[in-house]
Write a protein that holds these residues in place. Structure first.
Motif, mmCIF file in Angstrom:
data_model
loop_
_atom_site.group_PDB
_atom_site.id
_atom_site.type_symbol
_atom_site.label_atom_id
_atom_site.label_comp_id
_atom_site.label_asym_id
_atom_site.label_seq_id
_atom_site.Cartn_x
_atom_site.Cartn_y
_atom_site.Cartn_z
ATOM 1 N N TYR A 123 62.825 91.171 18.324
ATOM 2 C CA TYR A 123 64.176 90.734 19.056
ATOM 3 C C TYR A 123 65.357 90.171 18.023
ATOM 4 O O TYR A 123 66.401 90.771 17.995
ATOM 5 N N SER A 126 66.186 93.496 16.277
ATOM 6 C CA SER A 126 67.433 94.322 17.070
ATOM 7 C C SER A 126 68.539 93.658 17.089
ATOM 8 O O SER A 126 69.689 94.519 16.780
ATOM 9 N N SER A 130 71.854 95.881 14.764
ATOM 10 C CA SER A 130 72.854 96.402 15.785
ATOM 11 C C SER A 130 74.408 95.980 15.255
ATOM 12 O O SER A 130 74.461 95.079 14.814
ATOM 13 N N VAL A 138 71.666 94.101 23.289
ATOM 14 C CA VAL A 138 70.382 94.867 22.739
ATOM 15 C C VAL A 138 69.411 93.789 22.384
ATOM 16 O O VAL A 138 68.304 93.844 22.870
ATOM 17 N N ILE A 141 67.854 92.289 25.949
ATOM 18 C CA ILE A 141 66.971 93.419 26.376
ATOM 19 C C ILE A 141 65.654 93.484 25.752
ATOM 20 O O ILE A 141 64.659 93.396 26.253
ATOM 21 N N CYS A 142 65.603 93.628 24.209
ATOM 22 C CA CYS A 142 64.518 93.480 23.494
ATOM 23 C C CYS A 142 63.844 92.032 23.577
ATOM 24 O O CYS A 142 62.525 92.025 23.619
ATOM 25 N N SER A 145 62.060 91.868 27.091
ATOM 26 C CA SER A 145 61.071 92.973 26.929
ATOM 27 C C SER A 145 60.000 92.405 26.332
ATOM 28 O O SER A 145 58.772 92.786 26.689
ATOM 29 N N VAL A 454 59.282 99.450 25.149
ATOM 30 C CA VAL A 454 60.749 99.346 25.106
ATOM 31 C C VAL A 454 61.437 98.193 24.123
ATOM 32 O O VAL A 454 62.078 98.403 23.043
ATOM 33 N N SER A 455 60.547 97.217 23.748
ATOM 34 C CA SER A 455 60.844 96.063 22.944
ATOM 35 C C SER A 455 60.704 96.588 21.465
ATOM 36 O O SER A 455 61.465 96.312 20.610
ATOM 37 N N CYS A 458 63.773 99.217 20.551
ATOM 38 C CA CYS A 458 65.034 98.478 20.408
ATOM 39 C C CYS A 458 65.312 98.694 18.815
ATOM 40 O O CYS A 458 66.413 99.176 18.407
ATOM 41 N N SER A 493 58.442 106.541 23.301
ATOM 42 C CA SER A 493 59.092 105.504 24.219
ATOM 43 C C SER A 493 59.780 106.012 25.394
ATOM 44 O O SER A 493 59.551 105.450 26.493
#
Length: 557
Positions: A123, A126, A130, A138, A141-142, A145, A454-455, A458, A493
């Motif tokens: 998390y 990411s 970014s 991002v 979401i991370c 997830s 998903v995590s 990212c 993924s």
């Protein structure tokens, strides 16, 4: 530290030898303290106050990662999926294929963790990797997830443990095919509840004993014979249990052994799906067992040199898991009974029946399965620990409703107790799905794999898209090999998300429906609603790091 360890010096040492050992120990202790100070300085430069004790070594983190994957227990509880998907080929080659893919995921995460070693894990990574204009979404979401993935995998482990223990007991039969304990839904739920409460109790009340060893450097310095016994127990139990199953099963093999052609080339899809897709759906076993790869990143703030220790632990554990898993699976396939009978088992747990078929008696089978049952509890404790850290880390940045309650570290226990209790309550609530469908385990494991995948994707994606610039600042840059691993991880993924939303077989009935998409969408709805209700205006993400992080890292290297 030094005075405590001095009491264990051999009495036969002369003054000069004892003095030399004392000086060496003092140097190691000073080095360990300096590494912890440097790691805390790096954490402060990232914007966080050190709140957890750095008392874990590379070996301890690697072992915890190994326990999270829990070979061979994880493979035993999900053996039904490759059995339905394609039989021997799906079981053996599916495991090796996914293990190679996960090694690429591990290498990719190791590179990034060496740059940003925090409990926030993927998390935080990411967010920092970014561009400013989309880093908040991002990270959101991370973060969600990652938290959901940790919770769901832990739920799957504890729920699977309940089902597996019942299947182990039922190797004792009142009549052929009828076990002594025909567990009802509420009895299965109560066993799951007891396991969950036990894991949380041990993880919260016994935290200071969980590492078992006090480490001042990369070298382990043992405190006492008791500590040594505690540290080695789980390792010995795991490998002794694995070897016992392998040796006894292959040597006795009461109903004979298959030949190599059957083990390595027989493909028997029974899912109803087209052949290629059936093989892919059968990969859930391997994906579930290896999905814990990045969970151990949550322990970064409890090791002395996380930039080196955690990447080593992540990659080393995947390699060890691959070898141990291959040994376990190939043994089961050599003595595999009729697959149709195994698939038809009401318990959904074929491994106890496979071992009983090979051993030929209930008592011997139960004794061989006992190490797996104990390993299940150890795995649940490790998963519970990572759940609390992931919730706590995301809450301290305001990512979870009522974050002020979940970001608190209990000073007496030394753990984020409130975050741990939140994870436990969510798991118990979701387990109620079992009263509506006996295939609930499929949903739990499926959602866990999807969300953790998903995590992990990212930070890997934003790093790759950004040209992997920040990786050069870390201590684990793999260069072109790292870029290749990034591509493999991202392709996996993209495949995993739709793949594990599918039912394991068709036609779909009320008993075989896969609730993973429903649970997954429900969490997406909650995360989205909270973002627009609160996060859009108030969520700013984790503290913004500056060049001080890089300066501190290189000055302490």
């Amino acid at each position: 530290m030094a005075s405590k360890l001095e009491t264990h010096q051999p009495h036969s040492l002369g003054p000069k030898s004892a003095s030399s050992d004392d000086e060496k120990l003092k140097e190691e202790t000073d080095l360990g303290e300096s590494q912890s100070i440097a790691a805390n300085g790096l954490l402060e430069a990232m914007g966080y106050e050190p709140e957890l004790t750095r008392n874990r070594s590379t070996l301890q983190v690697a072992f915890m990662s190994f326990v999270l994957a829990s070979i061979p227990y994880g493979l035993a509880t999900t053996f039904i999926y490759p059995l339905v998907g394609g039989g021997p080929v799906n079981i053996i080659w599916g495991w090796l294929i996914v293990s190679i893919i996960i090694l690429c995921v591990a290498a990719s995460l190791g590179e990034i963790t060496s740059v940003y070693p925090t409990a926030g894990g993927v998390y935080y990574q990411s967010f920092m990797l970014s561009p400013p204009y989309y880093r908040r979404i991002v990270a959101w979401i991370c973060g969600w997830s990652y938290v959901i993935g940790n919770v769901m995998i832990t739920l799957a482990v504890n729920f699977g443990s309940a089902q597996f223990i019942i299947a182990c007991v039922n190797v004792f039969e009142v009549s052929p095919g009828i076990g002594i304990f025909e567990a009802t839904a509420y009895q299965t739920f109560l066993i799951f509840l007891a396991i969950t409460i036990l894991c949380n109790a041990v993880s919260s009340l016994c935290n200071k004993w969980l590492p078992y060893i006090d480490v001042s450097t990369e070298k382990e310095v043992f405190l006492s014979p008791t500590d040594i016994a505690l540290q080695t127990f789980a390792i010995f139990w795991t490998f002794a249990g694995l070897l016992a199953i392998v040796i006894c099963t292959l040597v006795v093999a009461k109903n004979g052994r298959h030949d190599g052609a059957y083990v390595f080339t027989s493909f028997e899809p029974q899912s109803g799906w087209p052949v290629g897709w059936s093989f892919c759906v059968g990969l859930l076993q391997a994906a579930y067992t290896t999905s814990s790869t990045g969970m151990v990143i949550s322990m970064c703030e409890e090791v002395q040199h996380p930039s080196k220790q955690v990447p080593k632990a992540i990659i080393g554990t995947v390699i060890l898991n691959t070898l141990a898993g291959f040994l376990f699976l190939i043994t089961l396939v050599f003595v595999l009974p009729d697959s149709k009978e195994l698939i038809a088992l009401a318990s959904g747990q074929p491994v106890p029946s496979i071992i009983k078929s090979a051993i030929g008696n209930s008592t011997g089978t139960f004794l061989l399965l006992l190490p797996l049952a104990v390993l299940a509890i150890i795995c649940g404790i490790g998963c519970t620990t990572t759940v609390s850290r992931s919730i706590w880390a995301f809450a301290r940045d305001g990512g979870i409703p009522y974050s002020s309650k979940w970001r608190i570290v209990n000073n007496t226990l030394g753990v984020p107790f409130s975050a741990m209790m939140l994870g436990m309550v969510v798991q118990i609530a979701l387990a109620l799905i079992y009263f509506g469908s006996t295939t609930a385990f499929n949903a739990f494991s499926g959602v866990g794999v999807i969300t953790l995948t998903v995590s992990y994707a990212c930070p890997i994606a934003v790093s790759f898209i950004g040209g992997r610039r920040q990786i050069k600042n870390g201590e684990f840059d793999l260069g072109k090999l790292g870029a290749f691993c990034n591509v493999v991880a991202l392709v996996w993924s993209i495949l995993a998300v739709p793949l594990f939303c599918m039912p394991s077989s068709i036609p779909v009935t009320t008993e075989t429906v896969n609730y993973a998409p429903v649970v997954f969408v429900a969490f997406i709805f909650i995360a989205t609603a909270w973002y627009w209700a609160w996060g859009y205006n108030k969520y700013v993400g984790p503290p913004t790091v500056d060049d001080a992080v890089i300066d501190i890292r290189f000055s302490s290297a």
